[in-house]
Scaffold this motif. Sequence first.
Motif, PDB file in Angstrom:
ATOM      1  N   ILE A   5      39.450  67.189  46.055  1.00  0.00           N
ATOM      2  CA  ILE A   5      38.484  67.399  47.127  1.00  0.00           C
ATOM      3  C   ILE A   5      37.402  68.084  46.536  1.00  0.00           C
ATOM      4  O   ILE A   5      37.395  69.269  45.979  1.00  0.00           O
ATOM      5  N   ALA A   6      36.396  67.432  47.065  1.00  0.00           N
ATOM      6  CA  ALA A   6      34.893  68.330  46.713  1.00  0.00           C
ATOM      7  C   ALA A   6      34.585  68.872  48.113  1.00  0.00           C
ATOM      8  O   ALA A   6      34.718  68.342  49.057  1.00  0.00           O
ATOM      9  N   GLY A   7      34.095  70.085  47.937  1.00  0.00           N
ATOM     10  CA  GLY A   7      33.870  70.828  49.003  1.00  0.00           C
ATOM     11  C   GLY A   7      35.066  71.556  49.638  1.00  0.00           C
ATOM     12  O   GLY A   7      35.270  72.128  50.745  1.00  0.00           O
ATOM     13  N   ILE A  66      38.574  63.106  48.107  1.00  0.00           N
ATOM     14  CA  ILE A  66      37.891  63.126  49.462  1.00  0.00           C
ATOM     15  C   ILE A  66      36.643  63.958  49.393  1.00  0.00           C
ATOM     16  O   ILE A  66      36.770  64.996  48.706  1.00  0.00           O
ATOM     17  N   PHE A  67      35.491  63.450  49.770  1.00  0.00           N
ATOM     18  CA  PHE A  67      34.300  64.151  49.629  1.00  0.00           C
ATOM     19  C   PHE A  67      33.995  64.999  51.093  1.00  0.00           C
ATOM     20  O   PHE A  67      33.439  64.281  52.056  1.00  0.00           O
ATOM     21  N   ALA A  68      34.277  66.283  50.891  1.00  0.00           N
ATOM     22  CA  ALA A  68      34.143  67.152  52.189  1.00  0.00           C
ATOM     23  C   ALA A  68      33.120  68.166  51.982  1.00  0.00           C
ATOM     24  O   ALA A  68      32.987  69.031  52.928  1.00  0.00           O
ATOM     25  N   ARG A  85      23.530  63.390  48.486  1.00  0.00           N
ATOM     26  CA  ARG A  85      23.190  61.865  48.000  1.00  0.00           C
ATOM     27  C   ARG A  85      23.650  61.855  46.492  1.00  0.00           C
ATOM     28  O   ARG A  85      24.621  60.959  46.531  1.00  0.00           O
ATOM     29  N   ASP A  86      22.952  62.389  45.693  1.00  0.00           N
ATOM     30  CA  ASP A  86      23.222  62.241  44.458  1.00  0.00           C
ATOM     31  C   ASP A  86      24.625  62.747  43.840  1.00  0.00           C
ATOM     32  O   ASP A  86      25.392  62.083  43.034  1.00  0.00           O
ATOM     33  N   GLY A  87      25.126  63.778  44.402  1.00  0.00           N
ATOM     34  CA  GLY A  87      26.370  64.194  44.083  1.00  0.00           C
ATOM     35  C   GLY A  87      27.393  63.467  44.506  1.00  0.00           C
ATOM     36  O   GLY A  87      28.596  63.137  43.839  1.00  0.00           O
ATOM     37  N   ALA A  88      27.445  62.805  45.666  1.00  0.00           N
ATOM     38  CA  ALA A  88      28.463  62.050  46.148  1.00  0.00           C
ATOM     39  C   ALA A  88      28.392  60.742  45.426  1.00  0.00           C
ATOM     40  O   ALA A  88      29.382  60.139  45.115  1.00  0.00           O
ATOM     41  N   ILE A  89      27.130  60.079  45.419  1.00  0.00           N
ATOM     42  CA  ILE A  89      27.070  58.821  44.663  1.00  0.00           C
ATOM     43  C   ILE A  89      27.598  59.029  43.241  1.00  0.00           C
ATOM     44  O   ILE A  89      28.307  58.224  42.696  1.00  0.00           O
ATOM     45  N   SER A  90      27.344  60.059  42.569  1.00  0.00           N
ATOM     46  CA  SER A  90      27.819  60.181  41.279  1.00  0.00           C
ATOM     47  C   SER A  90      29.301  60.331  41.027  1.00  0.00           C
ATOM     48  O   SER A  90      30.189  59.760  40.297  1.00  0.00           O
ATOM     49  N   LEU A  91      29.880  61.262  42.120  1.00  0.00           N
ATOM     50  CA  LEU A  91      31.376  61.128  42.286  1.00  0.00           C
ATOM     51  C   LEU A  91      32.089  59.865  42.719  1.00  0.00           C
ATOM     52  O   LEU A  91      33.294  59.689  42.023  1.00  0.00           O
ATOM     53  N   ILE A  92      31.295  58.917  43.444  1.00  0.00           N
ATOM     54  CA  ILE A  92      32.133  57.776  43.913  1.00  0.00           C
ATOM     55  C   ILE A  92      32.042  56.870  42.550  1.00  0.00           C
ATOM     56  O   ILE A  92      33.160  56.285  42.148  1.00  0.00           O
ATOM     57  N   GLU A  93      31.071  56.787  41.736  1.00  0.00           N
ATOM     58  CA  GLU A  93      31.093  56.053  40.530  1.00  0.00           C
ATOM     59  C   GLU A  93      32.115  56.724  39.511  1.00  0.00           C
ATOM     60  O   GLU A  93      32.725  55.895  38.863  1.00  0.00           O
ATOM     61  N   LYS A  94      32.217  57.795  39.256  1.00  0.00           N
ATOM     62  CA  LYS A  94      33.276  58.616  38.307  1.00  0.00           C
ATOM     63  C   LYS A  94      34.724  58.391  39.082  1.00  0.00           C
ATOM     64  O   LYS A  94      35.548  57.887  38.211  1.00  0.00           O
ATOM     65  N   ALA A  95      34.867  58.084  40.323  1.00  0.00           N
ATOM     66  CA  ALA A  95      36.075  57.983  41.052  1.00  0.00           C
ATOM     67  C   ALA A  95      36.602  56.442  40.554  1.00  0.00           C
ATOM     68  O   ALA A  95      37.602  56.023  40.214  1.00  0.00           O
ATOM     69  N   LEU A 125      20.752  63.800  57.138  1.00  0.00           N
ATOM     70  CA  LEU A 125      21.146  62.642  57.776  1.00  0.00           C
ATOM     71  C   LEU A 125      20.982  61.263  56.776  1.00  0.00           C
ATOM     72  O   LEU A 125      21.580  60.383  56.461  1.00  0.00           O
ATOM     73  N   LYS A 126      19.591  61.542  56.308  1.00  0.00           N
ATOM     74  CA  LYS A 126      19.113  60.320  55.408  1.00  0.00           C
ATOM     75  C   LYS A 126      20.136  60.303  54.123  1.00  0.00           C
ATOM     76  O   LYS A 126      20.437  59.250  53.669  1.00  0.00           O
ATOM     77  N   ALA A 127      20.360  61.636  53.500  1.00  0.00           N
ATOM     78  CA  ALA A 127      21.096  61.818  52.277  1.00  0.00           C
ATOM     79  C   ALA A 127      22.399  61.312  52.687  1.00  0.00           C
ATOM     80  O   ALA A 127      22.935  60.683  51.652  1.00  0.00           O
ATOM     81  N   LYS A 128      23.234  61.628  53.980  1.00  0.00           N
ATOM     82  CA  LYS A 128      24.361  60.965  53.997  1.00  0.00           C
ATOM     83  C   LYS A 128      24.388  59.665  54.173  1.00  0.00           C
ATOM     84  O   LYS A 128      25.307  58.847  53.773  1.00  0.00           O
ATOM     85  N   HIS A 129      23.457  59.094  54.914  1.00  0.00           N
ATOM     86  CA  HIS A 129      23.091  57.504  55.122  1.00  0.00           C
ATOM     87  C   HIS A 129      23.250  56.589  53.554  1.00  0.00           C
ATOM     88  O   HIS A 129      23.907  55.754  53.479  1.00  0.00           O
TER      89      HIS A 129
END
Length: 214
Positions: A5-7, A66-68, A85-95, A125-129
């Motif tokens: 769980i991130a966050g 889960i990215f929360a 944006r960048d943290g979420a994308i990085s975690l996606i790739e590592k997952a 919202l752009k970062a989330k997008h």
Amino acid sequence: MRILIAGATGLTGRTLTRKIQQSGRTPVALVRDSSDLSVLPDGVETRTADLTALPDDVAEGMDAVIFAAGSGGDTPESLTDAIDRDGAISLIEKAKKAGVQRFVMLSSVGADTPEKGLEGLRHYLKAKHDADAHLKTAGIDFTIVRPVSLTDEDGTGRIEVSSDHVSGDTISREDVAEVLERCVSVPEASGAVFELCKGDESISDAMGHINRAA
């Protein structure tokens, strides 16, 4: 099932961590050195890392992520980009590299059209997008949850979900946490992108007919 769980120490994340623990699954809280661990339930396993500089093995041994996490609309744009944006994308790739079975993203209503959001929220919202767009094409099983405004009220256990637009404008963090917890394993949540608000349908029933992403 082990769920990273991130966050986890955030207002929604700590409730999510508790619900996962109560479900009999194993929450693993992704925390920083400076995180306040006292807000987490007793006995919760932690994994120390910063979303702005994640180690390659951060998701090893996890069945789901889960990215929360979220910087919100009040932080500097550079920090918003680094986390949402960048943290979420990085975690996606590592997952993905770790063979995680499903990645659940806590996004936001309005992430589809950030340019239409309130001025102070457009960059967030752009970062989330951008993070959502990456997840959709990353080649990992995913769910993207886009709630409306969050409240600290007790959960009602009754929600409205829609792949288009929901009718309400609030939902409790507790109900959001319940939905996120279920998204890691509900078959109908695979590939789904949906908005979420307080409603009249039980969470169990609503989760059974989530429309898949187009």
